[in-house]
Enzyme design. Structure first.
Site, PDB file in Angstrom:
ATOM      1  CG  ASP A 118      -1.772   1.240   1.330  1.00 37.50           C
ATOM      2  OD1 ASP A 118      -2.317   1.652   0.289  1.00 37.50           O
ATOM      3  OD2 ASP A 118      -1.914   1.833   2.428  1.00 37.50           O
ATOM      4  CB  SER A 119       0.153   4.757  -0.701  1.00 39.96           C
ATOM      5  OG  SER A 119      -0.994   4.877   0.122  1.00 39.96           O
ATOM      6  CE1 TYR A 174       2.275   4.908  -3.422  1.00 37.18           C
ATOM      7  CE2 TYR A 174       0.772   3.152  -4.010  1.00 37.18           C
ATOM      8  CZ  TYR A 174       1.998   3.558  -3.570  1.00 37.18           C
ATOM      9  OH  TYR A 174       2.969   2.614  -3.294  1.00 37.18           O
ATOM     10  CB  CYS A 200      -3.420   0.773  -2.365  1.00 37.79           C
ATOM     11  SG  CYS A 200      -3.463   2.505  -2.858  1.00 37.79           S
ATOM     12  CG  ASN A 201      -9.829   1.328  -2.325  1.00 39.63           C
ATOM     13  OD1 ASN A 201     -10.912   0.833  -2.590  1.00 39.63           O
ATOM     14  ND2 ASN A 201      -9.291   1.212  -1.121  1.00 39.63           N
ATOM     15  CB  THR A 202      -5.096   5.126  -5.146  1.00 44.01           C
ATOM     16  OG1 THR A 202      -5.870   5.675  -4.081  1.00 44.01           O
ATOM     17  CG2 THR A 202      -4.745   6.197  -6.139  1.00 44.01           C
ATOM     18  CD  GLU A 262       1.209   6.602   5.533  1.00 44.50           C
ATOM     19  OE1 GLU A 262       2.392   6.419   5.845  1.00 44.50           O
ATOM     20  OE2 GLU A 262       0.424   5.675   5.271  1.00 44.50           O
ATOM     21  CB  CYS A 299      -9.070   5.381   0.985  1.00 42.46           C
ATOM     22  SG  CYS A 299      -7.361   5.646   1.500  1.00 42.46           S
ATOM     23  CG  HIS A 327      -4.284   5.206   4.480  1.00 42.56           C
ATOM     24  ND1 HIS A 327      -3.887   4.624   3.298  1.00 42.56           N
ATOM     25  CD2 HIS A 327      -3.143   5.638   5.099  1.00 42.56           C
ATOM     26  CE1 HIS A 327      -2.561   4.702   3.200  1.00 42.56           C
ATOM     27  NE2 HIS A 327      -2.089   5.305   4.282  1.00 42.56           N
TER      28      HIS A 327
HETATM   29  N1  DGL Z   1      -4.599   3.357   0.940  1.00 44.26           N
HETATM   30  C1  DGL Z   1      -4.695   4.029  -0.328  1.00 44.26           C
HETATM   31  C2  DGL Z   1      -6.021   3.727  -1.011  1.00 44.26           C
HETATM   32  O1  DGL Z   1      -6.665   2.761  -0.642  1.00 44.26           O
HETATM   33  C3  DGL Z   1      -4.401   5.470  -0.100  1.00 44.26           C
HETATM   34  C4  DGL Z   1      -4.133   6.168  -1.346  1.00 44.26           C
HETATM   35  C5  DGL Z   1      -3.175   7.318  -1.241  1.00 44.26           C
HETATM   36  O2  DGL Z   1      -2.022   7.076  -0.894  1.00 44.26           O
HETATM   37  O3  DGL Z   1      -3.579   8.425  -1.575  1.00 44.26           O
HETATM   38  O4  DGL Z   1      -6.428   4.383  -1.931  1.00 44.26           O
END
Ligand code: DGL
Length: 259
Positions: A10-11, A42, A73-75, A151, A183, A185
């Site tokens: 993940d990011s 991300y 991570c969805n993104t 974060e 997301c 997070h």
């Molecule tokens: N956990 C990431 C998601 O599910 C966060 C994306 C990001 O880093 O902006 O999209």
């Protein structure tokens, strides 16, 4: 290969919300988690930047022996999973906003979705919306600023609550009865979100569904571990590990390493 680890990335720390569901459902599996906090968020990056980062993360996890990769991570999923599946031979599991279950369950015919700019603007997201939510009202909201706060470990702070109020109150006014967390997070903000939306609006996130899908794919590919020992977990981070350590402090057999 069966006893190789499940790779997850993940990011940053958010994907540990998914990773926790995976290790609960598959307690004998070893895992390697990569928190790419250095590149977070991300959600504000271009599609090509997200793809390049995801390729690098995948190469890292494959070099560590991953038998399957969960893009937690969805993104990253909505922007890059099709490319990853083309470039690499191992199976990939992704996470997408759970629009379908929310669209099927809504009584008010209005649902809310809180996700990153990168997810909401992706082709995959629009396709899913068209397929499952074309006959209801969907209130889309970018959660700008939330990922960096999580974060930094600023979960239960005034700053975070103010931002959440700003994003969620307009959804409440539009009479949503389901809120989709798009997301990985955001599950860490559920207590704060509940304080704002109350009990009438139900929260849906995709963590458990991803764990179930991971188990199914491992089984279909004959890749489920055959050991009865409890799995061990290596978590790699390329940034400060304070938040990561805090979020996983109750999980046994974990080691945090620098990447
Ligand atoms: N956990 C990431 C998601 O599910 C966060 C994306 C990001 O880093 O902006 O999209």
């Amino acid at each position: 290969m069966k006893n190789n680890p499940i790779g997850v990335f993940d990011s940053g720390v958010g994907g540990t919300s998914i990773w926790k569901e995976i290790i609960q459902l598959l307690p004998n599996e070893n895992t390697i988690y990569f928190a790419d906090s250095k590149n977070a968020p991300y959600g504000e990056k271009s599609k090509q930047e997200i793809i390049d980062i995801c390729v690098t993360n995948t190469e890292f996890l494959i070099a560590k022996g991953a038998k399957i990769i969960v893009v937690a991570c969805n993104t990253a999923t909505t922007n890059a999973i099709d490319i990853l599946r083309k470039e690499f031979k191992i199976p990939f599991i992704g996470i997408e906003p759970a629009i379908k279950p929310a669209a099927l369950a809504t009584k008010t015919k209005a649902i809310g979705i809180l996700a990153t700019k990168g997810t909401l603007s992706s082709y995959l997201f629009h396709q899913t919306m068209q397929e499952f939510a074309s006959n209801i009202s969907v209130v889309e909201q970018e959660g700008t600023g939330l990922v960096p706060l999580i974060e930094k470990g600023k979960i239960n702070t005034i700053e975070t609550k103010v931002l959440l109020k700003k994003y969620l109150e307009p959804m409440i006014l539009k009479n949503i009865d389901y809120l989709v967390l798009g997301c990985s997070h955001y599950p860490y903000l559920i207590p704060q979100i509940k304080q704002i939306i109350g009990t009438q609006i139900k929260i849906i996130d995709s963590g458990f569904a991803v764990a179930k899908q991971t188990k199914k794919v491992l089984s279909d590919c004959s890749l489920l571990t055959d050991t009865n020992c409890k799995g061990t977990h290596q978590l790699f981070s390329n940034s400060i590990i304070t938040t990561l350590s805090k979020l996983i402090e109750n999980v046994q057999k974990t080691t945090i390493l620098k990447h």
